[in-house]
Structure formats: C-alpha cells, structure tokens
Design an enzyme around this catalytic site. Structure first.
Site, mmCIF file in Angstrom:
data_model
loop_
_atom_site.group_PDB
_atom_site.id
_atom_site.type_symbol
_atom_site.label_atom_id
_atom_site.label_comp_id
_atom_site.label_asym_id
_atom_site.label_seq_id
_atom_site.Cartn_x
_atom_site.Cartn_y
_atom_site.Cartn_z
ATOM 1 N N TYR A 1 -2.636 -0.525 10.309
ATOM 2 C CA TYR A 1 -2.661 -0.859 8.883
ATOM 3 C C TYR A 1 -1.324 -0.508 8.227
ATOM 4 C CZ TYR A 1 -4.141 -0.871 3.990
ATOM 5 O OH TYR A 1 -4.247 -1.117 2.632
ATOM 6 N N SER B 1 0.850 -1.190 0.000
ATOM 7 C CA SER B 1 0.000 0.000 0.000
ATOM 8 C C SER B 1 0.880 1.232 0.000
ATOM 9 C CB SER B 1 -0.895 0.015 1.248
ATOM 10 O OG SER B 1 -1.501 1.285 1.447
#
Length: 254
Positions: free
Chosen positions: A151, A138
């Site tokens: 995350y 990501s």
C-alpha cells in the site's frame, strides 16, 4: 467562492466514502459529476443522492485497472475539467510476507488505475485547453506505516506521478496536486477492521483514532472540502503539491 458551475468532474471510486463525499459536494457546487466505479450499485446510490437535491450526476461502471475500459468511458464523457483519482484498495503485509498476487492486485488498482485515468483524461483536457487533476495519496507516502508495504509503495508512486504530471503539463493549462489523508472514518475502514481484526473492532478503532494527534479520525466531508478548494479556480496558483489532511499525523507524532 469555490463554485464549479459548468465544470465536468470525474471522480473514481465515487460510490462510497471519501469519493462519495467529493461527488456530493462537487455537485452541490455546480459541477456535472461523473462517477467511475467498479460497483455500479454504489455509483447509482451516489447518483440518486445527488439528483435528489437537483444536482447533475452520472454513473459509469468501469474497472480502472483496464485501460481500454477507461479510455472508452472517458471518451464517452468527452469534456473533462476535473479528474479526481480516488479509487484505491488497501493491504496489510510486509515485504517478506506480501504475496506476488497481492502486490499485483495493489499495483493494478492503485498505480496502474491512476495511470490509465491519466492516459485517457489528459488528451481530453488538452483539447479543452486545460483542467485540474487531483490524486488521492496517503500519509503512507511520507512516513513509515507498519505492515503496509504494498500500500505504501502504491501511494508513494501516486505522489511521484503527481509531481511528474504537474511538471509535464505546466504550459498546457493542466494543474495536478495530491492529498494525503490519514485515517478517515468510512465504511471501508469499518469493513477493513472487521475483516482483519475480527473480535477486536472497538479496540482497533480506538487505537487507529488515537494515532492521529488530534485524537480522532477525519470525516469524508473534511477531505472533500479540501478537494473542492484544490479543484476550484481559487486554487489556480497551486500545482505540484501534496496536501496532508491528517490531524497532525506526519508532523506531530513525536
């Protein structure tokens, strides 16, 4: 170009969103696709879509956070040419308000889940004289994102694992890369916004869309196209690299 004929590809989280787009495209390019999913109904939907156009696909109900399940599933599949570690979950929170339970939940899926799949697949790839691994990281692995502590931690770990695996198996015919999407419009995103920003869905969707300098979210099919290239023989000179697919998020938000 970019044909996957006679390749066996495993895609975790292939029942929806980016994973589903990858599964469909890989099958169109000739791969036998194996979808590893916690949600067996979602896996079945993707399998049905693929078989409807004559592709080959199989669904496997499996919790990637459980190593024994992963090993058993991959041993049943046997031949693995491509592994896409795509399954993942998200969380909103900072270091001082993320509960231990939530941190463990993110760790178990996003980090341990990838490790479990690597642990199970690499011996099979070595026996098959090589293979390709693609991890979904990501932009959160490269830049600070507000309220994404757990995350971001997990995606940073995926980036580091990508480098480690690429280096360790250079001489065993195994390539390993990662992709780092920014916001991509999937049912997951819609559900995430609805859950965390009830009543402000349209406002938040527009805000998240415009956070990409290009002015919109990505589409799952765009990410799948990059994944196809990196898993194809044409990308045989590429390993140990992360590819942002982010509408300019990392480099142009200044």
């Amino acid at each position: 170009m970019f044909k996957l004929t006679n390749k066996s590809a495993i895609i975790t989280g292939g029942g929806s969103g980016i994973g589903k787009a990858m599964a469909v495209l890989f099958a169109k390019q000739g791969a036998e696709v194996h979808i590893i999913e916690l949600n067996s109904d979602a896996a079945a939907e993707t399998v049905n879509e693929i078989t409807a156009f004559g592709g080959k696909a199989f669904g496997h109900a499996c919790d990637v956070s459980k190593q024994a399940q992963v090993v058993e599933t991959m041993n049943k599949i046997g031949k693995i040419d491509i592994l896409v570690n795509n399954a993942g979950i998200a969380h909103i929170g900072r270091a001082d308000n993320t509960s231990e339970a939530d941190f463990d939940r993110i760790y178990n899926v996003n980090i341990k889940g990838v490790y479990n799949c690597l642990f199970a697949a690499i011996p099979l790839m070595k026996a098959n004289n090589g293979g390709v691994i693609l991890n979904t990281a990501s932009i959160a692995a490269s830049v600070g994102i507000v309220d994404r502590f757990a995350y971001s931690t997990s995606k940073g770990a995926i980036h580091a694992m990508t480098l480690s695996v690429a280096r360790d198996y250079l001489h065993e015919g195994i390539r390993c890369n990662s992709i780092s999407p920014a916001r991509v419009h999937t049912p997951f995103v819609d559900g995430f916004i609805a859950k965390n920003y009830a009543g402000k869905e349209a406002e938040i969707f527009e805000k998240l869309s415009k956070s990409q300098p290009i002015g919109r979210m990505g589409q799952p099919e765009e990410v799948a196209a990059l994944a196809l290239y990196l898993c194809s023989d044409e990308a045989g000179f590429i390993t140990g690299t992360d590819y942002p697919i982010d509408g300019g998020f990392i480099t142009l938000n200044n």
